[in-house]
Design a protein around this motif. Structure first.
Motif, PDB file in Angstrom:
ATOM      1  N   GLU A 193       0.797  -1.226   0.000  1.00 46.72           N
ATOM      2  CA  GLU A 193       0.000   0.000   0.000  1.00 46.72           C
ATOM      3  C   GLU A 193       0.829   1.275   0.000  1.00 46.72           C
ATOM      4  O   GLU A 193       0.266   2.368   0.007  1.00 46.72           O
ATOM      5  CB  GLU A 193      -0.933   0.014   1.227  1.00 46.72           C
ATOM      6  CG  GLU A 193      -1.924  -1.128   1.268  1.00 46.72           C
ATOM      7  CD  GLU A 193      -2.921  -1.111   0.113  1.00 46.72           C
ATOM      8  OE1 GLU A 193      -3.171  -0.030  -0.457  1.00 46.72           O
ATOM      9  OE2 GLU A 193      -3.422  -2.186  -0.250  1.00 46.72           O
ATOM     10  N   ALA A 194       2.179   1.162   0.055  1.00 48.35           N
ATOM     11  CA  ALA A 194       2.988   2.379   0.180  1.00 48.35           C
ATOM     12  C   ALA A 194       3.976   2.501  -0.977  1.00 48.35           C
ATOM     13  O   ALA A 194       4.539   1.504  -1.415  1.00 48.35           O
ATOM     14  CB  ALA A 194       3.750   2.351   1.498  1.00 48.35           C
ATOM     15  N   HIS A 195       4.204   3.730  -1.456  1.00 49.06           N
ATOM     16  CA  HIS A 195       5.114   3.979  -2.583  1.00 49.06           C
ATOM     17  C   HIS A 195       6.530   3.506  -2.305  1.00 49.06           C
ATOM     18  O   HIS A 195       7.138   2.827  -3.109  1.00 49.06           O
ATOM     19  CB  HIS A 195       5.205   5.488  -2.860  1.00 49.06           C
ATOM     20  CG  HIS A 195       4.062   6.003  -3.655  1.00 49.06           C
ATOM     21  ND1 HIS A 195       4.001   5.886  -5.009  1.00 49.06           N
ATOM     22  CD2 HIS A 195       2.930   6.637  -3.271  1.00 49.06           C
ATOM     23  CE1 HIS A 195       2.869   6.427  -5.436  1.00 49.06           C
ATOM     24  NE2 HIS A 195       2.203   6.880  -4.392  1.00 49.06           N
ATOM     25  N   SER A 196       7.056   3.936  -1.137  1.00 54.85           N
ATOM     26  CA  SER A 196       8.474   3.691  -0.857  1.00 54.85           C
ATOM     27  C   SER A 196       8.615   2.822   0.380  1.00 54.85           C
ATOM     28  O   SER A 196       7.614   2.462   1.017  1.00 54.85           O
ATOM     29  CB  SER A 196       9.203   5.011  -0.595  1.00 54.85           C
ATOM     30  OG  SER A 196       8.488   6.077  -1.120  1.00 54.85           O
ATOM     31  N   ILE A 197       9.866   2.543   0.740  1.00 51.13           N
ATOM     32  CA  ILE A 197      10.099   1.740   1.932  1.00 51.13           C
ATOM     33  C   ILE A 197       9.570   2.484   3.166  1.00 51.13           C
ATOM     34  O   ILE A 197       9.492   3.713   3.173  1.00 51.13           O
ATOM     35  CB  ILE A 197      11.608   1.416   2.103  1.00 51.13           C
ATOM     36  CG1 ILE A 197      12.464   2.689   2.131  1.00 51.13           C
ATOM     37  CG2 ILE A 197      12.079   0.478   1.025  1.00 51.13           C
ATOM     38  CD1 ILE A 197      13.916   2.436   2.531  1.00 51.13           C
TER      39      ILE A 197
END
Ligand code: AFP
Length: 333
Positions: A95-99
């Motif tokens: 659900e998240a773009h980056s780490i």
């Protein structure tokens, strides 16, 4: 009276660790944290309709899909609990773009956690089975905050993988590379109890699982394989029955227990398919392989693919050994 054969997840992992003297015990701590997070998610999945938590947030995730409130909740619970216990150095979520970095002021540990907080979320409003999928890697960076490289490791390097299905009961299935074990949640004592020890997938099954609505977008070899599954031939157990929920975790869980094959192939226009390598294909591939099955993208073993991108997609063909072998013969002609 407590029956002597009642084994909780914590006891199971401790007993497994005792067999491997090199284990530090830190891993059992991580697994207990995962279990706690999952109990909280399961609690809210169960009362979703009651607390008006159903429905969409109105936003889209990185894949342009509509995000439901329960997705967000599951994502937050996993991050909030696991990010603060000192076992992890970095997390990554579907659900998240980056780490996802460890919150300020909390220690960094040696593990990396990748997860799909609520797989099959389009099924939530229909009360159909959904699940959480997770993968644990050991960090490769030296220390301090974890990096993108820690997350982009081959599936064959996973130290643990598993999933939780929120179905007619809640079940936690995991492997640390020593077989696959399933635990069913007993709400009366608040524990996951060992119900399926050392699960083995049947080499042959009678079901195939695929979104056949996509038939006309597939390459000819994929069409030929699916057509073959539907032909009548007693000797090879055909025609196969079709089962498809549209919730990968539920479709793969059924395939693990009953045998058969699940496919999400690429299409002519989108050869990479739909499913995500790191959050879906890789962890499920480790589980299925540990149960004696196979998982491939059609050419390469899923666990051998070197990820280049956090949200990389891959075709997935997963199931019993015989089944995947047959599918591959069709797909490689
Ligand atoms: P959601 O979590 O957004 O519902 O996605 C589910 C999923 O990634 C996977 O669980 C299913 O197998 C697949 O999508 C279903 O996709 P189709 O709707 O294209 O069959």
């Amino acid at each position: 009276m407590i029956p002597t054969q009642v084994i909780t997840i914590s006891r199971h992992i401790m007993e497994q660790e005792r067999k491997y003297p090199e284990a530090s015990g830190e891993f059992s701590g991580l697994l207990s944290d995962i279990t706690l997070a999952v109990k909280l998610i399961a609690r809210d999945v169960r009362k979703a309709g009651l607390v008006n938590i159903l429905g969409l947030t109105g936003s889209e995730n990185v894949h342009g899909e509509r995000v439901t409130k329960l997705d967000e909740y599951a994502n937050r619970v996993l991050y909030d609990i696991l990010g603060r216990t000192g076992h992890l150095c970095v997390l990554a979520s579907e659900e998240a773009h980056s780490i996802l970095t460890i919150p300020e002021g909390y220690p960094h540990g040696k593990y990396v956690f990748l997860f799909d907080p609520l797989d099959g979320s389009s099924n939530i409003d229909a009360n159909a089975t959904i699940g959480t999928i997770f993968s644990v890697q050991k960090r490769i960076s030296a220390g301090g905050p974890g990096t993108l490289e820690d997350c982009l490791q081959q599936g064959s390097r996973q130290v643990c993988a598993g999933y939780i299905v929120y179905g007619s009961s809640t079940m936690f299935v995991y492997t640390t590379g020593h077989g696959v074990h399933g635990f069913t949640y007993d709400p009366t004592c608040g524990e996951f109890l060992l119900s399926h020890e050392d699960i083995k997938i049947p080499e042959k099954g009678k079901y195939y699982s695929v979104n056949e609505g996509n038939y006309h977008s597939w390459a000819d070899d994929t069409k030929k394989y699916i057509d073959w599954l539907k032909e009548t031939d007693k000797a090879t157990g055909r025609p196969y029955g079709l089962r498809y929920i549209g919730s990968l975790v539920a479709d793969v869980h059924r395939t693990l227990l009953y045998g058969g094959i699940f496919l999400y192939p690429g299409s002519v226009k989108k050869p990479e398919g739909k499913l995500r390598l790191l959050y879906e294909a890789s962890p499920l591939a480790m589980v299925i392989e540990q149960a004696g099955g196979e998982a491939t993208d059609g050419k390469t073993r899923i666990l051998d693919i070197i990820p280049k991108d956090l949200h990389q997609r891959t075709p997935l063909i997963i199931g019993g050994k015989d089944e995947v072998g047959t599918a591959q013969r069709f797909l490689n002609t």
